[in-house]
Write a protein that holds these residues in place. Sequence first.
Motif, PDB file in Angstrom:
ATOM      1  N   ALA A 112       0.834  -1.202   0.000  1.00 38.89           N
ATOM      2  CA  ALA A 112       0.000   0.000   0.000  1.00 38.89           C
ATOM      3  C   ALA A 112       0.872   1.256   0.000  1.00 38.89           C
ATOM      4  CB  ALA A 112      -0.942  -0.004   1.206  1.00 38.89           C
ATOM      5  N   LEU A 113       1.923   1.278   0.811  1.00 38.20           N
ATOM      6  CA  LEU A 113       2.820   2.439   0.853  1.00 38.20           C
ATOM      7  C   LEU A 113       3.487   2.656  -0.504  1.00 38.20           C
ATOM      8  CD1 LEU A 113       4.473   1.912   4.352  1.00 38.20           C
ATOM      9  CD2 LEU A 113       2.660   3.545   3.750  1.00 38.20           C
ATOM     10  N   SER A 114       3.854   1.571  -1.176  1.00 42.65           N
ATOM     11  CA  SER A 114       4.512   1.695  -2.485  1.00 42.65           C
ATOM     12  C   SER A 114       3.563   2.241  -3.546  1.00 42.65           C
ATOM     13  CB  SER A 114       5.082   0.344  -2.939  1.00 42.65           C
ATOM     14  OG  SER A 114       4.058  -0.521  -3.394  1.00 42.65           O
ATOM     15  N   LYS A 115       2.244   2.156  -3.288  1.00 43.15           N
ATOM     16  CA  LYS A 115       1.239   2.668  -4.222  1.00 43.15           C
ATOM     17  C   LYS A 115       0.747   4.058  -3.826  1.00 43.15           C
ATOM     18  CE  LYS A 115      -0.435  -1.819  -5.744  1.00 43.15           C
ATOM     19  NZ  LYS A 115      -1.590  -2.733  -5.805  1.00 43.15           N
ATOM     20  N   GLY A 116       1.442   4.705  -2.876  1.00 46.57           N
ATOM     21  CA  GLY A 116       1.109   6.081  -2.527  1.00 46.57           C
ATOM     22  C   GLY A 116       0.204   6.254  -1.323  1.00 46.57           C
ATOM     23  N   TRP A 117      -0.215   5.168  -0.683  1.00 47.91           N
ATOM     24  CA  TRP A 117      -1.017   5.284   0.528  1.00 47.91           C
ATOM     25  C   TRP A 117      -0.108   5.741   1.659  1.00 47.91           C
ATOM     26  CZ3 TRP A 117      -6.299   4.349   0.755  1.00 47.91           C
ATOM     27  CH2 TRP A 117      -6.865   3.800  -0.393  1.00 47.91           C
ATOM     28  N   GLU A 118      -0.669   6.435   2.644  1.00 49.23           N
ATOM     29  CA  GLU A 118       0.096   6.922   3.796  1.00 49.23           C
ATOM     30  C   GLU A 118      -0.487   6.342   5.076  1.00 49.23           C
ATOM     31  OE1 GLU A 118       0.166  11.165   3.728  1.00 49.23           O
ATOM     32  OE2 GLU A 118       1.119  11.241   1.760  1.00 49.23           O
ATOM     33  N   LEU A 119       0.387   6.051   6.034  1.00 52.69           N
ATOM     34  CA  LEU A 119      -0.071   5.540   7.317  1.00 52.69           C
ATOM     35  C   LEU A 119      -0.973   6.561   7.988  1.00 52.69           C
ATOM     36  CD1 LEU A 119       3.265   4.061   8.714  1.00 52.69           C
ATOM     37  CD2 LEU A 119       1.424   2.843   7.520  1.00 52.69           C
ATOM     38  N   TYR A 120      -2.009   6.080   8.649  1.00 47.00           N
ATOM     39  CA  TYR A 120      -2.937   6.949   9.358  1.00 47.00           C
ATOM     40  C   TYR A 120      -3.100   6.377  10.766  1.00 47.00           C
ATOM     41  CZ  TYR A 120      -7.113   9.601  10.526  1.00 47.00           C
ATOM     42  OH  TYR A 120      -8.012  10.433  11.130  1.00 47.00           O
ATOM     43  N   GLY A 121      -2.539   7.058  11.739  1.00 45.19           N
ATOM     44  CA  GLY A 121      -2.633   6.578  13.112  1.00 45.19           C
ATOM     45  C   GLY A 121      -1.685   5.429  13.390  1.00 45.19           C
ATOM     46  N   SER A 122      -1.840   4.870  14.562  1.00 44.03           N
ATOM     47  CA  SER A 122      -0.976   3.779  15.009  1.00 44.03           C
ATOM     48  C   SER A 122      -1.552   2.431  14.585  1.00 44.03           C
ATOM     49  CB  SER A 122      -0.863   3.797  16.536  1.00 44.03           C
ATOM     50  OG  SER A 122      -0.298   5.011  16.966  1.00 44.03           O
ATOM     51  N   PRO A 123      -0.690   1.427  14.448  1.00 40.95           N
ATOM     52  CA  PRO A 123      -1.198   0.085  14.155  1.00 40.95           C
ATOM     53  C   PRO A 123      -1.931  -0.473  15.370  1.00 40.95           C
ATOM     54  CG  PRO A 123       1.165   0.009  14.521  1.00 40.95           C
ATOM     55  CD  PRO A 123       0.771   1.454  14.540  1.00 40.95           C
ATOM     56  N   THR A 124      -2.733  -1.489  15.132  1.00 43.49           N
ATOM     57  CA  THR A 124      -3.449  -2.155  16.210  1.00 43.49           C
ATOM     58  C   THR A 124      -3.092  -3.634  16.205  1.00 43.49           C
ATOM     59  OG1 THR A 124      -5.621  -2.473  17.207  1.00 43.49           O
ATOM     60  CG2 THR A 124      -5.513  -2.568  14.815  1.00 43.49           C
ATOM     61  N   TYR A 125      -3.213  -4.260  17.350  1.00 42.93           N
ATOM     62  CA  TYR A 125      -2.796  -5.639  17.520  1.00 42.93           C
ATOM     63  C   TYR A 125      -3.749  -6.277  18.524  1.00 42.93           C
ATOM     64  CZ  TYR A 125       0.870  -9.261  18.094  1.00 42.93           C
ATOM     65  OH  TYR A 125       1.606 -10.423  18.111  1.00 42.93           O
ATOM     66  N   ALA A 126      -4.423  -7.357  18.149  1.00 38.06           N
ATOM     67  CA  ALA A 126      -5.409  -7.954  19.044  1.00 38.06           C
ATOM     68  C   ALA A 126      -5.496  -9.458  18.822  1.00 38.06           C
ATOM     69  CB  ALA A 126      -6.778  -7.323  18.813  1.00 38.06           C
ATOM     70  N   PHE A 127      -5.967 -10.160  19.850  1.00 38.36           N
ATOM     71  CA  PHE A 127      -6.138 -11.603  19.760  1.00 38.36           C
ATOM     72  C   PHE A 127      -7.506 -11.913  19.165  1.00 38.36           C
ATOM     73  CE2 PHE A 127      -7.176 -15.810  21.624  1.00 38.36           C
ATOM     74  CZ  PHE A 127      -6.141 -16.518  21.040  1.00 38.36           C
ATOM     75  N   ASP A 128      -7.521 -12.739  18.131  1.00 40.19           N
ATOM     76  CA  ASP A 128      -8.746 -13.200  17.483  1.00 40.19           C
ATOM     77  C   ASP A 128      -9.141 -14.520  18.154  1.00 40.19           C
ATOM     78  OD1 ASP A 128     -10.673 -14.365  15.846  1.00 40.19           O
ATOM     79  OD2 ASP A 128      -9.626 -13.935  13.979  1.00 40.19           O
ATOM     80  N   HIS A 129     -10.068 -14.465  19.098  1.00 42.62           N
ATOM     81  CA  HIS A 129     -10.456 -15.651  19.867  1.00 42.62           C
ATOM     82  C   HIS A 129     -11.069 -16.731  18.978  1.00 42.62           C
ATOM     83  CE1 HIS A 129      -9.665 -14.068  23.886  1.00 42.62           C
ATOM     84  NE2 HIS A 129     -10.056 -12.896  23.403  1.00 42.62           N
ATOM     85  N   ALA A 130     -11.830 -16.343  17.990  1.00 44.59           N
ATOM     86  CA  ALA A 130     -12.506 -17.312  17.128  1.00 44.59           C
ATOM     87  C   ALA A 130     -11.521 -18.195  16.377  1.00 44.59           C
ATOM     88  CB  ALA A 130     -13.420 -16.589  16.153  1.00 44.59           C
ATOM     89  N   ASN A 131     -10.383 -17.609  15.975  1.00 44.58           N
ATOM     90  CA  ASN A 131      -9.401 -18.354  15.189  1.00 44.58           C
ATOM     91  C   ASN A 131      -8.128 -18.673  15.962  1.00 44.58           C
ATOM     92  OD1 ASN A 131     -10.860 -18.480  12.648  1.00 44.58           O
ATOM     93  ND2 ASN A 131     -10.642 -16.272  12.640  1.00 44.58           N
ATOM     94  N   GLY A 132      -8.016 -18.160  17.182  1.00 49.54           N
ATOM     95  CA  GLY A 132      -6.858 -18.461  18.020  1.00 49.54           C
ATOM     96  C   GLY A 132      -5.552 -17.861  17.530  1.00 49.54           C
ATOM     97  N   VAL A 133      -5.605 -16.689  16.890  1.00 47.28           N
ATOM     98  CA  VAL A 133      -4.390 -16.059  16.358  1.00 47.28           C
ATOM     99  C   VAL A 133      -4.374 -14.572  16.712  1.00 47.28           C
ATOM    100  CG1 VAL A 133      -4.162 -17.652  14.411  1.00 47.28           C
ATOM    101  CG2 VAL A 133      -5.461 -15.550  14.123  1.00 47.28           C
ATOM    102  N   MET A 134      -3.203 -13.982  16.691  1.00 47.10           N
ATOM    103  CA  MET A 134      -3.067 -12.537  16.827  1.00 47.10           C
ATOM    104  C   MET A 134      -3.308 -11.920  15.455  1.00 47.10           C
ATOM    105  SD  MET A 134      -2.536 -11.980  19.992  1.00 47.10           S
ATOM    106  CE  MET A 134      -2.136 -10.238  20.003  1.00 47.10           C
ATOM    107  N   ARG A 135      -3.984 -10.759  15.432  1.00 44.50           N
ATOM    108  CA  ARG A 135      -4.265 -10.050  14.187  1.00 44.50           C
ATOM    109  C   ARG A 135      -3.731  -8.634  14.293  1.00 44.50           C
ATOM    110  NH1 ARG A 135      -6.736 -12.047   9.837  1.00 44.50           N
ATOM    111  NH2 ARG A 135      -7.890 -10.147   9.524  1.00 44.50           N
TER     112      ARG A 135
END
Length: 67
Positions: free
Chosen positions: A22-45
């Motif tokens: 996305a950055l290579s196509k001209g998109w810019e970061l907006y805000g901070s990233p988020t990180y959370a546990f997906d209980h349904a699938n048992g993985v971090m997202r």
Amino acid sequence: MKLYRLLTEDDTAAFCHKVSEALSKGWELYGSPTYAFDHANGVMRCGQAVTKEANVAYSPDLKLGQQ
């Protein structure tokens, strides 16, 4: 017009590649990233919002990933 996307992915290299692409196509970061546990699938997202100025009219059919 300013376009907005929320990129999400499991916590793997695929997420970093998605954001980097996305950055290579001209998109810019907006805000901070988020990180959370997906209980349904048992993985971090991960999530990162990105924005981009574009010379297009808004439509619900607009393919943001192709901008």
